[in-house]
Design an enzyme around this catalytic site. Structure first.
Site, PDB file in Angstrom:
ATOM      1  N   LYS A 164     130.048  -4.618 -33.063  1.00  0.00           N
ATOM      2  CA  LYS A 164     131.281  -5.337 -33.384  1.00  0.00           C
ATOM      3  C   LYS A 164     131.932  -4.648 -34.578  1.00  0.00           C
ATOM      4  CE  LYS A 164     131.194  -8.666 -30.284  1.00  0.00           C
ATOM      5  NZ  LYS A 164     132.192  -8.673 -29.192  1.00  0.00           N
ATOM      6  N   LYS A 263     134.251  -9.412 -16.970  1.00  0.00           N
ATOM      7  CA  LYS A 263     133.500 -10.646 -17.210  1.00  0.00           C
ATOM      8  C   LYS A 263     133.980 -11.680 -16.212  1.00  0.00           C
ATOM      9  CE  LYS A 263     132.945 -10.030 -22.179  1.00  0.00           C
ATOM     10  NZ  LYS A 263     133.463 -10.373 -23.507  1.00  0.00           N
TER      11      LYS A 263
HETATM   12 MG    MG Z   1     134.468  -7.464 -25.840  1.00  0.00          MG
END
Ligand code: MG
Length: 375
Positions: A164, A263
């Protein structure tokens, strides 16, 4: 053909072993919505996980729960539905709310598989019996802690590392990581935290030889992503931006990305995830499957997609113990080792989704329950 007699709806908070920090915030528990459908005495489970706050996308678990209870489920329960496409048509007049729609679409697929006596992966057309997975690290308390975690992942055989990336956890962090791991496959995920005003920053990132930069700019900015893609050498991967097969085609045509993170929750379910996969194959775009910290029910739904042919990068699907002391659902997901020592997760061959929530655990984690039944 699926005709749902009733659907039970559960909004849950699943405590994480440590907080998950990203560019959009911090979660101590993963909020998710599980659905349990009944059709002619057969039951099936599905899950959608937009998280607690509308920060990853405009949706949140409480909103998805209400949308399913008040609008989406009443439109499909008691109706004969022949395909995922037909589910989509029934729900098409409801705008947005893709995570909520994903629960209905996925429930259709799991129920259809269960009625046919096959696994979800088989019904989808998957061939692989296991899927390679990657390592993924949120923002940590210190760079030393991050380096130690990456070291463990590399030793465990992980062949790609995702980090991240947010303001204050940016170039210095990457410099330290690259210093210690000069040749590992690494990519960063910005969760849409930057704008074209940060172009200089992204130009500097070219030096770090990243596999890709995931979602550098705001979700709606396909055009700005195309501009950035022209300016930097590192490939751009889109996640939040790709809400449907249509946006995937637009992003590919505009040159907004070279890779798409698929996703099933974000795009409204398995039917749309399959269509995006096809758009990627047709457009020659790299693709991989991401997750939302789902329980073993939702993670198995992601696994079924990742087992389809053509994925080019290890998935963000995790063994249960990566984020949970105990998974809400059983059996938990575990790692297996591939031929080259790489971590993989087996694609369940059991009928349907192959897992369901533990009853006591579900009661402990449940924040809200509702039931929608046919008249
Ligand atoms: Mg992502």
């Amino acid at each position: 053909m699926v005709r749902l007699d009733a659907v039970d709806l559960y909004r849950v908070a699943m405590p994480l072993t440590s907080p998950w920090r990203t560019a959009y915030g911090e979660d101590a528990a993963c909020e998710s919505v599980l659905v349990r459908g009944e059709a002619g005495g057969v039951t099936a489970w599905a899950e959608t996980t937009p998280l607690a706050a509308p920060c990853y996308s405009g949706e949140w678990a409480g909103g998805a729960f209400a949308c399913l209870r008040d609008w989406l489920l009443p439109a499909v329960v008691g109706e004969e539905l022949a395909s995922g496409e037909e589910v989509g048509e029934r729900l098409a007049h409801f705008k947005g709310n893709r995570f909520a729609k994903a629960a209905v679409d996925e429930l259709w697929w799991v129920m259809e598989a269960t009625q046919q006596g096959v696994s979800l992966a088989r019904l989808l057309g998957a061939e692989a019996d296991s899927v390679e997975v990657g390592a993924d690290f949120g923002v940590m308390d210190s760079i030393g802690e991050l380096l130690a975690s990456i070291g463990q992942a590399v030793e465990s055989g992980y062949r790609r590392i995702k980090l991240k990336f947010r303001r204050g956890w940016d170039v210095d962090m990457l410099r330290a990581v690259r210093g210690e791991f000069p040749s590992e496959t690494i990519h960063i995920d910005c969760n849409g935290g930057f704008t074209l005003d940060d172009t200089d920053l992204f130009c500097r990132l070219d030096d770090f030889m990243l596999a890709m930069i995931e979602q550098p700019l705001t979700a709606g900015d396909l055009l700005d992503h195309a501009v950035l893609a022209e300016t930097i050498r590192t490939p751009i991967c889109l996640d939040e931006s790709i809400a449907s097969a249509d946006t995937a085609r637009q992003a590919i045509e505009l040159g907004s990305c070279k890779v798409i993170n698929i996703k099933p929750g974000r795009v409204g379910g398995l039917t749309e995830a399959k269509a995006i996969r096809e758009a990627c194959v047709e457009g020659g775009i790299g693709m991989w499957v991401g997750g939302m910290l789902e329980s073993a029910v939702g993670a198995r739904i992601c696994l079924a997609v990742a087992a389809l042919p053509g994925f080019t990068y290890p998935a963000d699907i995790f063994p249960s113990r990566r984020f949970y002391q105990r998974d809400l659902a059983e059996p938990e997901l575990e790692l297996i080792t591939g031929a080259e020592g790489e971590p993989r997760i087996a694609v369940p061959q059991a009928v349907g989704v192959g897992a369901e929530p533990d009853e006591d655990r579900l009661a402990e984690c449940c924040l809200e329950h509702a039931r929608v039944a046919a008249d």
